[in-house]
Design a protein around this motif. Structure first.
Motif, PDB file in Angstrom:
ATOM      1  N   THR A  26      45.715  27.031  40.719  1.00  0.00           N
ATOM      2  CA  THR A  26      44.971  28.137  41.302  1.00  0.00           C
ATOM      3  C   THR A  26      43.733  28.430  40.473  1.00  0.00           C
ATOM      4  O   THR A  26      43.797  28.522  39.246  1.00  0.00           O
ATOM      5  N   TYR A  27      42.592  28.565  41.144  1.00  0.00           N
ATOM      6  CA  TYR A  27      41.312  28.904  40.524  1.00  0.00           C
ATOM      7  C   TYR A  27      41.035  30.370  40.837  1.00  0.00           C
ATOM      8  O   TYR A  27      40.933  30.751  42.001  1.00  0.00           O
ATOM      9  N   TYR A  28      40.960  31.200  39.816  1.00  0.00           N
ATOM     10  CA  TYR A  28      40.758  32.628  39.990  1.00  0.00           C
ATOM     11  C   TYR A  28      39.292  32.986  39.800  1.00  0.00           C
ATOM     12  O   TYR A  28      38.646  32.524  38.863  1.00  0.00           O
ATOM     13  N   ILE A  29      38.763  33.834  40.692  1.00  0.00           N
ATOM     14  CA  ILE A  29      37.407  34.358  40.588  1.00  0.00           C
ATOM     15  C   ILE A  29      37.532  35.876  40.502  1.00  0.00           C
ATOM     16  O   ILE A  29      38.057  36.511  41.414  1.00  0.00           O
ATOM     17  N   VAL A  30      37.063  36.450  39.394  1.00  0.00           N
ATOM     18  CA  VAL A  30      37.189  37.890  39.162  1.00  0.00           C
ATOM     19  C   VAL A  30      35.863  38.558  39.514  1.00  0.00           C
ATOM     20  O   VAL A  30      34.820  38.207  38.972  1.00  0.00           O
ATOM     21  N   HIS A  31      35.912  39.531  40.444  1.00  0.00           N
ATOM     22  CA  HIS A  31      34.733  40.270  40.896  1.00  0.00           C
ATOM     23  C   HIS A  31      34.799  41.704  40.379  1.00  0.00           C
ATOM     24  O   HIS A  31      35.866  42.311  40.354  1.00  0.00           O
ATOM     25  N   LYS A  32      33.644  42.252  40.002  1.00  0.00           N
ATOM     26  CA  LYS A  32      33.565  43.674  39.627  1.00  0.00           C
ATOM     27  C   LYS A  32      32.211  44.192  40.079  1.00  0.00           C
ATOM     28  O   LYS A  32      31.179  43.665  39.683  1.00  0.00           O
ATOM     29  N   GLY A  33      32.214  45.191  40.928  1.00  0.00           N
ATOM     30  CA  GLY A  33      30.979  45.782  41.416  1.00  0.00           C
ATOM     31  C   GLY A  33      30.115  44.806  42.202  1.00  0.00           C
ATOM     32  O   GLY A  33      28.902  44.871  42.136  1.00  0.00           O
ATOM     33  N   GLY A  34      30.733  43.892  42.912  1.00  0.00           N
ATOM     34  CA  GLY A  34      29.981  42.935  43.713  1.00  0.00           C
ATOM     35  C   GLY A  34      29.471  41.724  42.951  1.00  0.00           C
ATOM     36  O   GLY A  34      28.792  40.875  43.518  1.00  0.00           O
ATOM     37  N   LYS A  35      29.767  41.629  41.653  1.00  0.00           N
ATOM     38  CA  LYS A  35      29.330  40.501  40.841  1.00  0.00           C
ATOM     39  C   LYS A  35      30.539  39.734  40.308  1.00  0.00           C
ATOM     40  O   LYS A  35      31.591  40.311  40.052  1.00  0.00           O
ATOM     41  N   ILE A  36      30.361  38.459  40.124  1.00  0.00           N
ATOM     42  CA  ILE A  36      31.408  37.642  39.519  1.00  0.00           C
ATOM     43  C   ILE A  36      31.311  37.810  38.009  1.00  0.00           C
ATOM     44  O   ILE A  36      30.276  37.540  37.406  1.00  0.00           O
ATOM     45  N   ILE A  37      32.402  38.286  37.401  1.00  0.00           N
ATOM     46  CA  ILE A  37      32.372  38.489  35.955  1.00  0.00           C
ATOM     47  C   ILE A  37      33.170  37.429  35.193  1.00  0.00           C
ATOM     48  O   ILE A  37      32.964  37.250  34.005  1.00  0.00           O
ATOM     49  N   THR A  66      42.101  28.761  45.759  1.00  0.00           N
ATOM     50  CA  THR A  66      41.170  29.728  45.179  1.00  0.00           C
ATOM     51  C   THR A  66      41.657  31.127  45.507  1.00  0.00           C
ATOM     52  O   THR A  66      42.043  31.416  46.639  1.00  0.00           O
ATOM     53  N   LYS A  67      41.636  32.001  44.505  1.00  0.00           N
ATOM     54  CA  LYS A  67      42.081  33.384  44.704  1.00  0.00           C
ATOM     55  C   LYS A  67      41.015  34.311  44.126  1.00  0.00           C
ATOM     56  O   LYS A  67      40.561  34.140  42.998  1.00  0.00           O
ATOM     57  N   ASP A  68      40.582  35.288  44.921  1.00  0.00           N
ATOM     58  CA  ASP A  68      39.603  36.279  44.483  1.00  0.00           C
ATOM     59  C   ASP A  68      40.336  37.513  43.968  1.00  0.00           C
ATOM     60  O   ASP A  68      41.236  38.036  44.641  1.00  0.00           O
ATOM     61  N   LEU A  69      39.934  37.987  42.791  1.00  0.00           N
ATOM     62  CA  LEU A  69      40.498  39.210  42.216  1.00  0.00           C
ATOM     63  C   LEU A  69      39.384  40.238  42.100  1.00  0.00           C
ATOM     64  O   LEU A  69      38.311  39.949  41.576  1.00  0.00           O
ATOM     65  N   TYR A  70      39.633  41.438  42.605  1.00  0.00           N
ATOM     66  CA  TYR A  70      38.637  42.518  42.560  1.00  0.00           C
ATOM     67  C   TYR A  70      39.138  43.599  41.610  1.00  0.00           C
ATOM     68  O   TYR A  70      40.227  44.121  41.784  1.00  0.00           O
ATOM     69  N   VAL A  71      38.326  43.884  40.585  1.00  0.00           N
ATOM     70  CA  VAL A  71      38.727  44.919  39.602  1.00  0.00           C
ATOM     71  C   VAL A  71      37.738  46.076  39.611  1.00  0.00           C
ATOM     72  O   VAL A  71      36.655  45.994  40.106  1.00  0.00           O
TER      73      VAL A  71
END
Length: 71
Positions: A26-37, A66-71
């Motif tokens: 699994t490839y994780y993409i962490v988003h915060k405030g609309g940006k990839i962090i 692929t999994k998107d994480l929103y913080v």
């Protein structure tokens, strides 16, 4: 017209089979405030064994997600 082959005959014709492991990655993409962090790969997880032809050059099969994480 064509004779159907039983399993032993098919193995002789095709050169045999081998079993190789199948993994999940699994490839994780962490988003915060609309940006990839941050982005990172999780651990490779064993799923099962897959039967393939003995002439197949692969040593393993990796299913990628692929999994998107929103913080």
């Amino acid at each position: 017209m064509f004779k159907s082959l039983n399993q032993n005959e098919m193995l002789k014709v095709n050169g045999g089979v081998k079993y190789i492991p199948v993994y999940s990655l699994t490839y994780y993409i962490v988003h915060k405030g609309g940006k990839i962090i941050s982005t990172y790969y999780g651990p490779k997880t064993y799923l099962r064994l897959e039967c393939v032809a003995s002439s197949d050059p692969r040593t393993e099969i990796v299913k990628r997600y692929t999994k998107d994480l929103y913080v």
